[in-house]
Design a protein around this motif. Structure first.
Motif, PDB file in Angstrom:
ATOM      1  N   LEU A 111       0.862  -1.179   0.000  1.00  0.00           N
ATOM      2  CA  LEU A 111       0.000   0.000   0.000  1.00  0.00           C
ATOM      3  C   LEU A 111       0.898   1.228   0.000  1.00  0.00           C
ATOM      4  O   LEU A 111       1.680   1.442   0.932  1.00  0.00           O
ATOM      5  CB  LEU A 111      -0.909   0.009   1.233  1.00  0.00           C
ATOM      6  CG  LEU A 111      -1.710   1.297   1.478  1.00  0.00           C
ATOM      7  CD1 LEU A 111      -2.617   1.626   0.292  1.00  0.00           C
ATOM      8  CD2 LEU A 111      -2.532   1.172   2.770  1.00  0.00           C
ATOM      9  N   VAL A 112       0.802   2.020  -1.056  1.00  0.00           N
ATOM     10  CA  VAL A 112       1.623   3.223  -1.205  1.00  0.00           C
ATOM     11  C   VAL A 112       0.712   4.443  -1.218  1.00  0.00           C
ATOM     12  O   VAL A 112      -0.339   4.438  -1.879  1.00  0.00           O
ATOM     13  CB  VAL A 112       2.438   3.184  -2.522  1.00  0.00           C
ATOM     14  CG1 VAL A 112       3.318   4.428  -2.645  1.00  0.00           C
ATOM     15  CG2 VAL A 112       3.284   1.926  -2.581  1.00  0.00           C
ATOM     16  N   SER A 117      -0.148  14.002   0.039  1.00  0.00           N
ATOM     17  CA  SER A 117      -1.579  13.689   0.064  1.00  0.00           C
ATOM     18  C   SER A 117      -2.194  13.953   1.436  1.00  0.00           C
ATOM     19  O   SER A 117      -3.422  13.915   1.588  1.00  0.00           O
ATOM     20  CB  SER A 117      -1.798  12.217  -0.289  1.00  0.00           C
ATOM     21  OG  SER A 117      -1.204  11.367   0.689  1.00  0.00           O
ATOM     22  N   GLY A 118      -1.348  14.196   2.429  1.00  0.00           N
ATOM     23  CA  GLY A 118      -1.846  14.403   3.783  1.00  0.00           C
ATOM     24  C   GLY A 118      -2.001  13.120   4.564  1.00  0.00           C
ATOM     25  O   GLY A 118      -2.495  13.128   5.696  1.00  0.00           O
ATOM     26  N   ILE A 119      -1.580  12.016   3.958  1.00  0.00           N
ATOM     27  CA  ILE A 119      -1.674  10.722   4.634  1.00  0.00           C
ATOM     28  C   ILE A 119      -0.340  10.431   5.312  1.00  0.00           C
ATOM     29  O   ILE A 119       0.652  10.108   4.653  1.00  0.00           O
ATOM     30  CB  ILE A 119      -2.023   9.597   3.642  1.00  0.00           C
ATOM     31  CG1 ILE A 119      -3.313   9.925   2.894  1.00  0.00           C
ATOM     32  CG2 ILE A 119      -2.166   8.263   4.381  1.00  0.00           C
ATOM     33  CD1 ILE A 119      -3.639   8.939   1.782  1.00  0.00           C
ATOM     34  N   GLU A 120      -0.330  10.530   6.611  1.00  0.00           N
ATOM     35  CA  GLU A 120       0.877  10.262   7.383  1.00  0.00           C
ATOM     36  C   GLU A 120       0.730   9.005   8.239  1.00  0.00           C
ATOM     37  O   GLU A 120       1.717   8.367   8.588  1.00  0.00           O
ATOM     38  CB  GLU A 120       1.210  11.457   8.281  1.00  0.00           C
ATOM     39  CG  GLU A 120       1.474  12.755   7.525  1.00  0.00           C
ATOM     40  CD  GLU A 120       2.708  12.659   6.632  1.00  0.00           C
ATOM     41  OE1 GLU A 120       3.625  11.874   6.966  1.00  0.00           O
ATOM     42  OE2 GLU A 120       2.743  13.361   5.612  1.00  0.00           O
ATOM     43  N   LEU A 142      -5.654  -4.803   1.313  1.00  0.00           N
ATOM     44  CA  LEU A 142      -6.066  -3.453   1.687  1.00  0.00           C
ATOM     45  C   LEU A 142      -7.159  -3.506   2.753  1.00  0.00           C
ATOM     46  O   LEU A 142      -7.091  -2.805   3.779  1.00  0.00           O
ATOM     47  CB  LEU A 142      -6.566  -2.694   0.455  1.00  0.00           C
ATOM     48  CG  LEU A 142      -7.199  -1.317   0.717  1.00  0.00           C
ATOM     49  CD1 LEU A 142      -6.212  -0.376   1.393  1.00  0.00           C
ATOM     50  CD2 LEU A 142      -7.713  -0.710  -0.594  1.00  0.00           C
ATOM     51  N   LEU A 143      -8.159  -4.343   2.539  1.00  0.00           N
ATOM     52  CA  LEU A 143      -9.250  -4.462   3.506  1.00  0.00           C
ATOM     53  C   LEU A 143      -8.751  -5.031   4.834  1.00  0.00           C
ATOM     54  O   LEU A 143      -9.186  -4.603   5.912  1.00  0.00           O
ATOM     55  CB  LEU A 143     -10.359  -5.346   2.931  1.00  0.00           C
ATOM     56  CG  LEU A 143     -11.076  -4.810   1.685  1.00  0.00           C
ATOM     57  CD1 LEU A 143     -12.083  -5.822   1.165  1.00  0.00           C
ATOM     58  CD2 LEU A 143     -11.761  -3.477   1.993  1.00  0.00           C
ATOM     59  N   LEU A 195       2.919   2.286   3.295  1.00  0.00           N
ATOM     60  CA  LEU A 195       2.308   2.199   4.623  1.00  0.00           C
ATOM     61  C   LEU A 195       2.397   0.790   5.181  1.00  0.00           C
ATOM     62  O   LEU A 195       2.584   0.600   6.381  1.00  0.00           O
ATOM     63  CB  LEU A 195       0.832   2.626   4.572  1.00  0.00           C
ATOM     64  CG  LEU A 195       0.513   4.122   4.596  1.00  0.00           C
ATOM     65  CD1 LEU A 195      -0.976   4.334   4.831  1.00  0.00           C
ATOM     66  CD2 LEU A 195       1.313   4.859   5.659  1.00  0.00           C
ATOM     67  N   ILE A 196       2.236  -0.209   4.301  1.00  0.00           N
ATOM     68  CA  ILE A 196       2.321  -1.596   4.753  1.00  0.00           C
ATOM     69  C   ILE A 196       2.502  -2.509   3.547  1.00  0.00           C
ATOM     70  O   ILE A 196       2.080  -2.161   2.431  1.00  0.00           O
ATOM     71  CB  ILE A 196       1.058  -2.005   5.555  1.00  0.00           C
ATOM     72  CG1 ILE A 196       1.324  -3.266   6.389  1.00  0.00           C
ATOM     73  CG2 ILE A 196      -0.145  -2.192   4.628  1.00  0.00           C
ATOM     74  CD1 ILE A 196       0.256  -3.532   7.444  1.00  0.00           C
TER      75      ILE A 196
END
Length: 330
Positions: A111-112, A117-120, A142-143, A195-196
């Motif tokens: 997951l990138v 984007s404001g996603i921290e 993702l889910l 992110l993961i």
């Protein structure tokens, strides 16, 4: 004219003791995907045709949903598919079985999120547009990641895009993030952060893997073809794992993967190193209870998410090590 040709073919078959008909009967269509794997080299070199004696029609697919439809229709007999769409397919009680683990997923799917984007942190995904190919291992992951983080998937704008369309959407700035595989994954990572990964999710109890599946009707009629297919695939995996560095520095290998998958020379080594390829002994072990357990767990999750209606009492009939066992004896 059609009758004449049919009679001619029948005569040739009889003249050669039925051998001509037997060879024709084993002809098959194989569905492959754009995820780089060592077996693409064997595919490019015609080793599958040589080993099986069959004429193979290779069809490229961009995602699991397309593969499932093709296999369900009977147009494809052997196919490459991720564990999540495979679980969805067998919950439709399609007459298929996994006969080889193509790869266990690590950093080959991630997951990138876009820089800026404001996603921290995971909570920041709420309200953001995240793309993934629906009915794929990436979609499942993702889910699973959102569930692990306690983020309501309904509050995330999850959109269905193929890897090719994810790459294009990322270039245009249309999406905030993506859970996908290469070549789209490398494109996203050029201006995003991970992110993961699927490997991390596996440690959290949500493993994903890719399989080679076969329609049961074809396997029953031509077990020797499936065994030979497994043998060629296992040899290609062994060629890579014996010396990964030498394998990826072989330009001939890379050129073949570029041609068949559309990935770049830079992306391919990263994809391969992000996957775990099993030897025959490991295959035989994993194709038993571990795969049954994984399919049961995946199916339970898919039901919880409303992706399937019910979980089957048992998944034992949908995985078998017998073709790998036969290949190992050769």
């Amino acid at each position: 004219m059609k009758i004449t040709k049919s009679l001619l073919k029948m005569g040739l078959a009889l003249a050669f003791g039925g051998a001509a008909f037997a060879a024709h009967a084993a002809d098959l269509t194989v569905g492959y995907q754009t995820i780089p794997t060592p077996s693409h080299v064997a595919q490019a070199d015609g080793l599958y045709e040589k080993a099986t004696g069959a004429k193979i029609d290779w069809r490229k697919f961009d995602g699991g949903a397309e593969v499932i439809n093709a296999v369900a229709s009977g147009n494809v007999q052997i196919a490459y598919l991720g564990s999540s769409p495979f679980a969805a397919a067998i919950n439709r009680k399609l007459p298929i079985e996994a006969f080889l683990i193509a790869a266990e997923l690590g950093t080959s799917e991630e997951l990138v999120v876009r820089n800026g984007s404001g996603i921290e942190k995971p909570e920041d995904l709420v309200g953001k547009k995240i793309a993934t190919p629906f009915a794929s291992t990436s979609h499942y992951s993702l889910l699973a990641a959102l569930k692990h983080w306690g983020v309501d998937a309904k509050q995330v704008n999850i959109i269905n895009l193929t890897p090719a369309n994810i790459a294009a959407a990322w270039s245009r700035g249309d999406i905030d993030g993506a859970y996908t595989w290469d070549p789209a994954l490398s494109k996203a990572k050029e201006s995003g952060k991970v992110l993961i990964s699927s490997g991390e999710l596996a440690k959290l109890g949500a493993p994903t893997f890719d399989v080679w599946l076969v329609r049961k009707d074809f396997a029953e009629k031509h077990p020797e073809v499936v065994a030979k297919f497994a043998e060629v695939t296992l040899q290609s995996l062994a060629d890579y794992t014996k010396d990964p560095v030498a394998w990826v520095t072989n330009k001939d290998n890379i050129d073949k993967l570029v041609r068949l998958t559309g990935a770049t020379e830079v992306e391919i080594p990263n994809v391969l190193s992000g996957s775990i390829f099993l030897n025959p002994d490991q295959q035989i072990e994993k194709l038993g209870q571990p795969t049954i357990d994984a399919l049961t767990q995946t199916s339970a999750f898919l039901k919880e998410q409303g992706r399937i209606d019910e979980v089957l009492p048992s998944y034992a009939e949908y995985t078998t090590p017998k073709h790998v066992e036969a290949a190992a004896k050769n």
